[in-house]
Scaffold this motif. Structure first.
Motif, PDB file in Angstrom:
ATOM      1  N   TRP B 102      48.718  35.412 -48.639  1.00  0.00           N
ATOM      2  CA  TRP B 102      47.850  34.312 -48.961  1.00  0.00           C
ATOM      3  C   TRP B 102      48.674  32.853 -48.297  1.00  0.00           C
ATOM      4  O   TRP B 102      49.853  33.023 -48.468  1.00  0.00           O
ATOM      5  CB  TRP B 102      47.313  34.056 -50.210  1.00  0.00           C
ATOM      6  N   GLN B 103      47.678  31.953 -48.195  1.00  0.00           N
ATOM      7  CA  GLN B 103      48.383  30.544 -47.898  1.00  0.00           C
ATOM      8  C   GLN B 103      47.357  29.238 -48.223  1.00  0.00           C
ATOM      9  O   GLN B 103      46.078  29.676 -48.025  1.00  0.00           O
ATOM     10  CB  GLN B 103      48.604  30.722 -46.479  1.00  0.00           C
ATOM     11  N   ARG B 104      47.840  28.347 -48.709  1.00  0.00           N
ATOM     12  CA  ARG B 104      46.945  27.306 -48.995  1.00  0.00           C
ATOM     13  C   ARG B 104      47.815  26.100 -48.685  1.00  0.00           C
ATOM     14  O   ARG B 104      48.908  25.888 -49.066  1.00  0.00           O
ATOM     15  CB  ARG B 104      46.577  27.204 -50.392  1.00  0.00           C
ATOM     16  N   LYS B 105      47.156  25.072 -47.975  1.00  0.00           N
ATOM     17  CA  LYS B 105      47.739  23.903 -47.616  1.00  0.00           C
ATOM     18  C   LYS B 105      46.922  22.995 -48.687  1.00  0.00           C
ATOM     19  O   LYS B 105      45.815  22.777 -48.508  1.00  0.00           O
ATOM     20  CB  LYS B 105      47.475  23.609 -46.378  1.00  0.00           C
ATOM     21  N   ILE B 106      47.809  21.930 -49.151  1.00  0.00           N
ATOM     22  CA  ILE B 106      47.290  20.938 -50.230  1.00  0.00           C
ATOM     23  C   ILE B 106      47.714  19.719 -49.747  1.00  0.00           C
ATOM     24  O   ILE B 106      48.961  19.371 -49.615  1.00  0.00           O
ATOM     25  CB  ILE B 106      47.572  21.224 -51.626  1.00  0.00           C
ATOM     26  N   ALA B 107      46.706  18.585 -49.622  1.00  0.00           N
ATOM     27  CA  ALA B 107      47.193  17.352 -49.236  1.00  0.00           C
ATOM     28  C   ALA B 107      47.757  16.487 -50.451  1.00  0.00           C
ATOM     29  O   ALA B 107      47.223  16.554 -51.299  1.00  0.00           O
ATOM     30  CB  ALA B 107      45.864  16.433 -48.717  1.00  0.00           C
ATOM     31  N   LEU B 108      49.048  16.012 -50.328  1.00  0.00           N
ATOM     32  CA  LEU B 108      49.499  15.286 -51.212  1.00  0.00           C
ATOM     33  C   LEU B 108      49.022  13.881 -51.570  1.00  0.00           C
ATOM     34  O   LEU B 108      48.597  13.440 -50.551  1.00  0.00           O
ATOM     35  CB  LEU B 108      51.180  15.235 -51.161  1.00  0.00           C
ATOM     36  N   PRO B 109      48.858  13.606 -52.494  1.00  0.00           N
ATOM     37  CA  PRO B 109      48.503  12.164 -52.568  1.00  0.00           C
ATOM     38  C   PRO B 109      49.527  10.994 -52.445  1.00  0.00           C
ATOM     39  O   PRO B 109      50.544  11.384 -52.215  1.00  0.00           O
ATOM     40  CB  PRO B 109      48.072  11.939 -54.123  1.00  0.00           C
ATOM     41  N   GLU B 110      49.006   9.986 -52.018  1.00  0.00           N
ATOM     42  CA  GLU B 110      50.101   9.051 -51.713  1.00  0.00           C
ATOM     43  C   GLU B 110      50.920   8.669 -53.172  1.00  0.00           C
ATOM     44  O   GLU B 110      50.422   9.173 -54.068  1.00  0.00           O
ATOM     45  CB  GLU B 110      49.455   7.644 -51.219  1.00  0.00           C
ATOM     46  N   ARG B 111      51.978   7.967 -53.110  1.00  0.00           N
ATOM     47  CA  ARG B 111      52.470   7.628 -54.126  1.00  0.00           C
ATOM     48  C   ARG B 111      53.281   8.847 -54.731  1.00  0.00           C
ATOM     49  O   ARG B 111      53.594   8.763 -56.034  1.00  0.00           O
ATOM     50  CB  ARG B 111      51.718   6.572 -55.081  1.00  0.00           C
ATOM     51  N   VAL B 112      53.421   9.978 -54.142  1.00  0.00           N
ATOM     52  CA  VAL B 112      54.323  10.895 -54.475  1.00  0.00           C
ATOM     53  C   VAL B 112      55.899  11.135 -53.725  1.00  0.00           C
ATOM     54  O   VAL B 112      55.485  10.932 -52.667  1.00  0.00           O
ATOM     55  CB  VAL B 112      53.569  12.373 -54.480  1.00  0.00           C
ATOM     56  N   GLN B 113      56.702  11.075 -54.678  1.00  0.00           N
ATOM     57  CA  GLN B 113      58.104  11.051 -53.852  1.00  0.00           C
ATOM     58  C   GLN B 113      58.181  12.437 -53.326  1.00  0.00           C
ATOM     59  O   GLN B 113      58.696  13.350 -54.196  1.00  0.00           O
ATOM     60  CB  GLN B 113      59.106  10.789 -54.945  1.00  0.00           C
ATOM     61  N   GLU B 114      57.988  12.578 -52.014  1.00  0.00           N
ATOM     62  CA  GLU B 114      58.020  14.010 -51.466  1.00  0.00           C
ATOM     63  C   GLU B 114      59.591  14.736 -51.693  1.00  0.00           C
ATOM     64  O   GLU B 114      59.420  15.944 -51.773  1.00  0.00           O
ATOM     65  CB  GLU B 114      57.644  13.982 -50.034  1.00  0.00           C
ATOM     66  N   ASP B 115      60.429  14.052 -51.452  1.00  0.00           N
ATOM     67  CA  ASP B 115      61.795  14.707 -51.636  1.00  0.00           C
ATOM     68  C   ASP B 115      62.402  15.093 -53.230  1.00  0.00           C
ATOM     69  O   ASP B 115      63.351  15.672 -53.354  1.00  0.00           O
ATOM     70  CB  ASP B 115      62.729  13.808 -50.910  1.00  0.00           C
TER      71      ASP B 115
END
Lengths: 137, 170
Positions: B102-115
């Protein structure tokens, strides 16, 4: 009953519906977890998806010929968290099965791995045919 | 332009969806977590004081088979739900558990510290903590006179900016 296929059907554990009383008692949702049951050389193996259930919150009961699994689940979020988007509901798990005489109730064992419960139901060993001595006076 | 403030856009649908879940819970008990036409795995999102918490139930996925990647503002969850191995189909008396990759791609909201993403996986429950990034400072955009033609955004009727109810913008 002696037909092998008929017998295979009759010793399949039969799932019963989760009791609504249990759900009402806790005020929480109770789910019927999806399961797999397959045969091995030694007996039957039952797998159940129980995400969020730990060895502490899992109860396995064998009473008479009924096997019941109860898994309690608590929210994965810390207190004070607000649910802003929900795609799945969180609830406890409950499902029960009728065991056939073919299963050795005393030797049932269970393991919990990554949210999957594995219950091994060994086949009871058939008692050796006993010779009855016939005597005459 | 995107005008909706993430985190509040779902409010309107939340109550409705919860009500629907309550109703459906009584009907589809045997397929917990799997609903037709929805992406796997289903996710829940919580707002915490210092960020967001994404949770998903993926029982039967081994930690070694789980892959989380963050790129271009989206988070990809990938894994395999393993079934019992080397068991021929005819040995199964019941087969209800979903299996396979299975696989799912989720768009991260802005203002999230990706690292700063942190993930925890125990008892088949995946938890991903998305720390909130420091508020961006407003940036002045210089305006210069030019003769570029105005670009009029095309709006198709019935397809306004309220397209968030699909739940895919997580």
């Amino acid at each position: 009953m002696n037909h092998p296929i008929r017998r295979a059907e009759s010793d399949t554990p039969r799932p019963e519906s989760a009791t609504p009383e249990a759900a009402a008692q806790t005020g929480q949702l109770v789910f019927n977890p999806p399961i797999d049951i397959f045969e091995t050389e030694q007996g039957l193996v039952l797998l159940a998806d129980l995400p969020g259930v730990t060895t502490e919150t899992l109860e396995l009961q064998v009473q008479d010929n009924k096997l019941t699994l109860i898994g309690r689940v608590s929210s994965p979020a810390p207190e004070g968290a607000t649910l802003v988007h929900q795609e799945y509901a969180i609830g406890h798990f409950l499902r029960s099965f009728i065991l056939s005489d073919e299963v050795d109730h005393e030797r049932i064992s269970a393991k919990l791995n990554h949210g999957v419960l594995e219950v091994v139901l060994p086949r009871a060993s058939r008692p050796e045919p006993r010779r009855i001595q016939v005597t005459s006076d | 332009m995107a005008v909706f403030r993430w985190g509040q856009a779902f409010d309107a649908f939340r109550d409705l969806e919860r009500e629907m879940d309550r109703l459906l819970a009584g009907v589809s008990l045997s397929f917990h977590g799997v609903r037709l036409g929805r992406q796997y795995p289903p996710v829940n999102l919580y707002e915490l004081e210092d960020g967001l918490l994404l949770t998903a139930e993926i029982p039967g996925t081994r930690p070694d088979d789980l892959e989380l990647t963050v790129a271009d503002g989206s988070l990809t969850l990938k894994g395999v739900r393993s079934g019992p191995e080397n068991i021929p189909d005819e040995r199964f008396r019941r087969q209800e558990r979903p299996r396979g990759p299975w696989q799912r791609k989720i768009a991260l909201p802005e203002r999230v510290q990706e690292d700063g993403l942190k993930a925890e996986f125990s008892n088949g429950v995946l938890k991903i903590f998305l720390p909130r990034a420091a508020a961006a400072t407003p940036r002045q955009i210089p305006v210069s006179e030019g003769n570029t033609a105005d670009v009029v955004p095309r709006l198709i009727e019935g397809e306004t900016e309220r397209r968030t109810e699909g739940g895919e913008t997580v």
